[in-house]
Design an enzyme around this catalytic site. Sequence first.
Site, PDB file in Angstrom:
ATOM      1  CD1 TRP A   1      -0.386  -1.605   3.078  1.00 17.56           C
ATOM      2  CD2 TRP A   1       0.260   0.422   3.325  1.00 17.56           C
ATOM      3  NE1 TRP A   1       0.236  -1.854   4.239  1.00 17.56           N
ATOM      4  CE2 TRP A   1       0.876  -0.389   4.521  1.00 17.56           C
ATOM      5  CE3 TRP A   1       0.810   1.734   3.510  1.00 17.56           C
ATOM      6  CZ2 TRP A   1       1.441   0.095   5.553  1.00 17.56           C
ATOM      7  CZ3 TRP A   1       1.674   2.056   4.323  1.00 17.56           C
ATOM      8  CH2 TRP A   1       1.905   1.394   5.502  1.00 17.56           C
ATOM      9  CG  ASN A   2       5.191   1.136   0.740  1.00 16.90           C
ATOM     10  OD1 ASN A   2       4.701   0.385  -0.123  1.00 16.90           O
ATOM     11  ND2 ASN A   2       6.471   1.157   0.962  1.00 16.90           N
TER      12      ASN A   2
ATOM     13  CE  LYS B   1      -4.570  -8.597  -3.365  1.00 12.59           C
ATOM     14  NZ  LYS B   1      -4.920  -7.537  -2.317  1.00 12.59           N
TER      15      LYS B   1
ATOM     16  N   GLY C   1       5.847  -6.781  -0.253  1.00 14.21           N
ATOM     17  CA  GLY C   1       5.042  -6.699   0.771  1.00 14.21           C
ATOM     18  C   GLY C   1       5.705  -7.258   1.904  1.00 14.21           C
TER      19      GLY C   1
ATOM     20  CD  GLU D   1      12.085  -5.921  -4.978  1.00 15.05           C
ATOM     21  OE1 GLU D   1      12.548  -5.496  -3.867  1.00 15.05           O
ATOM     22  OE2 GLU D   1      12.890  -6.196  -5.899  1.00 15.05           O
ATOM     23  CG  LEU D   2      10.180 -10.186   0.850  1.00 13.31           C
ATOM     24  CD1 LEU D   2      10.512 -11.303   1.444  1.00 13.31           C
ATOM     25  CD2 LEU D   2       8.259 -10.181   0.488  1.00 13.31           C
TER      26      LEU D   2
ATOM     27  CB  CYS E   1      10.426  -1.525   1.733  1.00 12.06           C
ATOM     28  SG  CYS E   1      10.955  -0.749   0.086  1.00 12.06           S
TER      29      CYS E   1
ATOM     30  CD  GLU F   1       9.378  -3.488   7.218  1.00 11.15           C
ATOM     31  OE1 GLU F   1       8.458  -4.269   7.085  1.00 11.15           O
ATOM     32  OE2 GLU F   1       9.854  -2.998   6.254  1.00 11.15           O
TER      33      GLU F   1
HETATM   34  P1  NAD Z   1       1.246  -7.257   2.998  1.00  9.63           P
HETATM   35  O1  NAD Z   1       2.633  -8.359   3.072  1.00  9.63           O
HETATM   36  O2  NAD Z   1       0.322  -7.173   4.286  1.00  9.63           O
HETATM   37  O3  NAD Z   1       0.499  -7.456   1.605  1.00  9.63           O
HETATM   38  C1  NAD Z   1       1.155  -7.105   0.333  1.00  9.63           C
HETATM   39  C2  NAD Z   1       0.142  -7.614  -0.437  1.00  9.63           C
HETATM   40  O4  NAD Z   1      -0.121  -9.132  -0.474  1.00  9.63           O
HETATM   41  C3  NAD Z   1      -1.269  -6.989  -0.747  1.00  9.63           C
HETATM   42  O5  NAD Z   1      -1.721  -6.978  -2.008  1.00  9.63           O
HETATM   43  C4  NAD Z   1      -1.896  -8.131   0.163  1.00  9.63           C
HETATM   44  O6  NAD Z   1      -3.273  -7.895  -0.081  1.00  9.63           O
HETATM   45  C5  NAD Z   1      -1.450  -9.231  -0.416  1.00  9.63           C
HETATM   46  N1  NAD Z   1      -1.839 -10.581   0.445  1.00  9.63           N
HETATM   47  C6  NAD Z   1      -1.829 -10.534   1.913  1.00  9.63           C
HETATM   48  N2  NAD Z   1      -1.919 -11.862   2.084  1.00  9.63           N
HETATM   49  C7  NAD Z   1      -2.124 -12.579   1.196  1.00  9.63           C
HETATM   50  C8  NAD Z   1      -2.142 -14.082   1.021  1.00  9.63           C
HETATM   51  N3  NAD Z   1      -2.293 -14.742   2.005  1.00  9.63           N
HETATM   52  N4  NAD Z   1      -1.998 -14.334  -0.146  1.00  9.63           N
HETATM   53  C9  NAD Z   1      -1.827 -13.495  -1.200  1.00  9.63           C
HETATM   54  N5  NAD Z   1      -1.814 -12.320  -1.268  1.00  9.63           N
HETATM   55  C10 NAD Z   1      -1.599 -11.812  -0.010  1.00  9.63           C
HETATM   56  O7  NAD Z   1       2.232  -5.919   2.942  1.00  9.63           O
HETATM   57  P2  NAD Z   1       1.908  -4.463   3.375  1.00  9.63           P
HETATM   58  O8  NAD Z   1       1.412  -4.365   4.706  1.00  9.63           O
HETATM   59  O9  NAD Z   1       0.867  -4.223   2.017  1.00  9.63           O
HETATM   60  O10 NAD Z   1       3.236  -3.779   3.007  1.00  9.63           O
HETATM   61  C11 NAD Z   1       4.087  -3.227   3.768  1.00  9.63           C
HETATM   62  C12 NAD Z   1       5.272  -4.130   3.713  1.00  9.63           C
HETATM   63  O11 NAD Z   1       5.753  -4.236   2.125  1.00  9.63           O
HETATM   64  C13 NAD Z   1       6.560  -3.938   4.460  1.00  9.63           C
HETATM   65  O12 NAD Z   1       7.106  -4.854   5.270  1.00  9.63           O
HETATM   66  C14 NAD Z   1       7.510  -3.089   3.593  1.00  9.63           C
HETATM   67  O13 NAD Z   1       8.701  -3.366   4.026  1.00  9.63           O
HETATM   68  C15 NAD Z   1       7.266  -3.949   2.545  1.00  9.63           C
HETATM   69  N6  NAD Z   1       7.685  -3.264   1.045  1.00  9.63           N
HETATM   70  C16 NAD Z   1       8.608  -3.706   0.418  1.00  9.63           C
HETATM   71  C17 NAD Z   1       9.257  -3.173  -0.617  1.00  9.63           C
HETATM   72  C18 NAD Z   1      10.414  -3.307  -1.672  1.00  9.63           C
HETATM   73  O14 NAD Z   1      10.448  -3.025  -2.533  1.00  9.63           O
HETATM   74  N7  NAD Z   1      11.356  -4.290  -0.912  1.00  9.63           N
HETATM   75  C19 NAD Z   1       8.449  -1.755  -1.092  1.00  9.63           C
HETATM   76  C20 NAD Z   1       7.483  -1.573  -0.419  1.00  9.63           C
HETATM   77  C21 NAD Z   1       7.025  -2.245   0.747  1.00  9.63           C
END
Ligand code: NAD
Length: 493
Positions: free
Chosen positions: A151-152, A175, A228, A250-251, A284, A385
């Site tokens: 979402w960021n 998605k 995510g 990308e985590l 991130c 984090e």
């Molecule tokens: P999240 O893991 O909660 O969700 C990410 C995506 O996965 C969303 O679209 C969500 O709907 C989906 N999702 C959730 N559960 C799922 C499942 N069981 N099966 C399939 N899809 C599922 O992450 P968030 O809260 O949206 O984002 C924050 C995180 O993202 C932080 O940890 C941040 O560091 C990371 N992030 C990483 C980068 C990078 O480039 N490395 C960039 C931005 C954010």
Amino acid sequence: MKTYQLYIDGRYVDPAQGEWFDSIDPYRGEAWAKIPRGSAADADRAVKAANKAMWRGPWSKMTASARGKVMRKLGDVVAANAERLAEIEVRDNGKLMAEMLGQLRYHPEWWWYFGGLVDKLEGGLVPIDKAETFAYTMHEPVGVVAALTAWNSPLLFVAWKCAAALAAGCAVIVKPSEFTSASTLEFAALTKEAGIPDGIFNVVTGFGPEIGSELIAHPGVAKITFTGSDTTGSKVYETAARSLKRVSLELGGKSPNIVFEDADLSAAAAGVISGIFAATGQSCIAGSRLLVQNSIKDKFSGRLLELARSAKVGDPMQPDTNIGPVATPVQYKKILDYIDIAKAEGARCLLGGKPASGPGIKGGQFVEPTIFIDVENSMRIAREEVFGPVLSIIGFDTEEEAVRIANDTIYGLAAGIWTKDLGRAVRVPKLLRAGTVWVNTYRAISYMMPFGGMKYSGVGRESGIDAVREYLETKSVWISTAKDVPANPFVMR
Ligand code: NAD
């Protein structure tokens, strides 16, 4: 309030179950849009449309140059809509308009760059070691791609993932996060305007465990690219492994920003502040661990405090706001919980440490810029984090100690170092286990520079030429030029 629809096969359509949910403006704390609640049936419909369009539709029949032109046109169309899209992002995730406008004005570069790359993805002629044989390699798209985003920075991730995937010849199903789906749904119409064929770019929305999980398990998806948290990322990896899908992840991160005593301290202070407080720390690459040489720790902390105290917290749409709201109620609670954990662990709170209030603050969720000192790298505040405006200051004496502490983390996304010593500026980046290292700068990104993490921070790279390879398979083609029939059919030639 606008009611959105899914975007499948070049058309906006209602979700199969006929359900919608509210998207909340984090600044006002009010619902502002209705987002379709997609289900397995919608995922299936999108995957089928994408496969049909990719393998049998016009995309596969177009020359690489023609595909590149359409992609570059999409860059032009996004440029013309940057302001409108940036506003939608701010409504959904509460980040500063100044930052989202910057992102959206930069976004087209990915389409221009990868659009320019499409007709340069040459195969190779191999000087093969077998007589009377002609051998070459060629690159082919891996198949339909499911792109799950956080979402960021929703549309930045669309650019990172989809420009590379489309350059490779793939079709995508995006998605977006359930918290910030509107901008990606709006973006879909621009792909049509640019001439991307129906079915090549699709958007399904809804909750991760409902539709995200269906998408990643679908047999018609060949590749998953995910941004995510590492917790969800590892679930995605596990599901993908069952059907041997290709995966890029990308985590999260817990990035160290290392300030040596010989640094330009004014530049370093500005870099540390933007490293942690930009995007309200919801980044991130947030430089959430400040490693500062003990000889300058007090002086440097004083400078940080001065800068951080000047931050204006409030309406993200206003150009003079420095820190906006936290994007979601869950994230808000998580940040406040971590502040309590840090206090209980014995970290000393130098600044902030509670919800923010004041004239510019509406019903949404705000946290004061927060700085902890006397942090040990073993504390949870230094290991996990937070994804919020919370900085942990950790002291060190020597370069070796700084490198050891910096690497003592499960993450490996990014790191910063601040020094005027040329030898150190070359030596230390080599020693840091992180996908990106910035020296005397922080947070810089580019469409031409690979981005991604080591260790728990992910798998694979986005941006730069290498990114397109994440969406390609290499095929080896062997052609016999022999006139004779093999004398012995039981022995390999
Ligand atoms: P999240 O893991 O909660 O969700 C990410 C995506 O996965 C969303 O679209 C969500 O709907 C989906 N999702 C959730 N559960 C799922 C499942 N069981 N099966 C399939 N899809 C599922 O992450 P968030 O809260 O949206 O984002 C924050 C995180 O993202 C932080 O940890 C941040 O560091 C990371 N992030 C990483 C980068 C990078 O480039 N490395 C960039 C931005 C954010």
